[in-house]
Design an enzyme around this catalytic site. Structure first.
Site, PDB file in Angstrom:
ATOM      1  CG  ASP A 271     -21.566  37.766  28.682  1.00  0.00           C
ATOM      2  OD1 ASP A 271     -21.037  36.676  28.381  1.00  0.00           O
ATOM      3  OD2 ASP A 271     -21.563  38.761  27.934  1.00  0.00           O
TER       4      ASP A 271
ATOM      5  CG  ASP B  46     -23.197  41.537  25.559  1.00  0.00           C
ATOM      6  OD1 ASP B  46     -22.733  41.995  24.504  1.00  0.00           O
ATOM      7  OD2 ASP B  46     -22.876  40.431  26.031  1.00  0.00           O
TER       8      ASP B  46
ATOM      9  CG  ASP C 241     -22.204  36.729  21.012  1.00  0.00           C
ATOM     10  OD1 ASP C 241     -22.610  35.639  20.595  1.00  0.00           O
ATOM     11  OD2 ASP C 241     -21.870  37.670  20.255  1.00  0.00           O
TER      12      ASP C 241
END
Length: 291
Positions: free
Chosen positions: A237, A70, A72
């Site tokens: 996250d 991922d 961000d």
């Protein structure tokens, strides 16, 4: 440092690639300076579970073929900039009034989600679909403008991990719900295009369905030439992102940057770590921490 492992008896997880009992592990600091997102160990107090210390198992680094990241909050700490932009926008439109945007609300309803799932009628009942789409574009433009004047630190240990993966011939790809313009700007700013070229960047909105659906991760597997997820790992996250990878049958390592361990483990993460320099991550890979 607290090391907690929960084995859930009799539960098989297909996304790990083998039929075995689920082992969930959290490696985290016992305290945190981020009050809204404490890095704490996840314990399940239930008669059907047993807790013991052991290491989670990921595909060995020597046999690993692909890693999907991922963007961000995983490769970099960009969430504070997103939070600020959303706070300004929500305040202007009376969303989350009268308290304003909170970190808990951001974590639960915004982080990791596609704009189509954020700029909805529920938040903006007085706007037409076209107006909500324009507002989403305004938000992303504001994010990129703020990014120009902000530091964008890479996640701790990322450079060493990427070098180690490259040395072992492991292919890498970014899988993100960020708009392409944002993703391109962040990767360039981070100096990571060496590892994530044009063909190694999957944008959720360019797939049939964005995260939390599996489509972006399935596309990521194709981009790195894999037909199976057995020798692949994803780093995420957010719960939405973790659910997407799990739905694609990819084992997920949760990065504790903005969410707590409970949220990520509930979304299906096999392992949660503070960052890419956590020694236990490489224990799970059966390798030494790269320098």
């Amino acid at each position: 440092r607290v090391v907690s492992v929960v084995s859930v008896g009799g539960v098989d997880r297909a996304h790990i690639g083998t039929q075995r009992k689920l082992a969930r592990v959290v490696f985290a600091s016992s305290s945190s300076s981020r009050a809204h997102s404490p890095h704490r160990a996840w314990h399940i107090d239930d008669a059907s579970t047993t807790t013991r210390t052991m290491s989670a198992r990921l595909p060995p680094l020597t046999t690993l073929e692909g890693v999907l990241f991922d963007l961000d909050g995983t490769l970099c700490d960009s969430d504070p900039v997103h939070f600020e932009v959303f706070d300004d926008m929500f305040t202007a439109h009376g969303v989350c009034a009268p308290t304003g945007l909170t970190h808990d609300f951001f974590a639960a309803h915004i982080a990791g989600r596609a704009n189509v799932d954020i700029f909805t009628e529920a938040f903006y009942p007085n706007l037409t679909p076209a107006e909500r789409e324009a507002l989403a574009e305004d938000k992303e433009r504001a994010f990129r403008e703020k990014l120009l004047s902000r530091e964008l630190p890479k996640a701790n240990g990322l450079d060493a991990l990427l070098r180690a993966l490259d040395m072992n011939g492991v292919k890498t790809c970014v899988v993100t719900n960020a708009p392409r313009a944002n993703a391109e700007a962040m990767l360039a700013r981070l100096g990571l295009r060496e590892y994530f070229g044009v063909d190694r960047l999957v944008i959720g909105s360019e797939c049939a369905r964005a995260k939390p659906n599996p489509d972006p991760y399935l596309e990521g597997l194709k981009r790195i030439g894999l037909t199976s997820s057995e020798k692949c790992v994803a780093f995420e996250d957010s719960p939405a992102g973790a659910r997407a990878a799990v739905a694609a049958n990819i084992p997920v390592v949760g990065i504790l940057s903005s969410q707590n361990a409970e949220a990520l483990m509930s979304a299906g993460c096999a392992l949660c770590v503070k960052d890419f320099a956590t020694p236990e991550l490489f224990d799970a890979f059966g390798a030494a921490v790269p320098k």
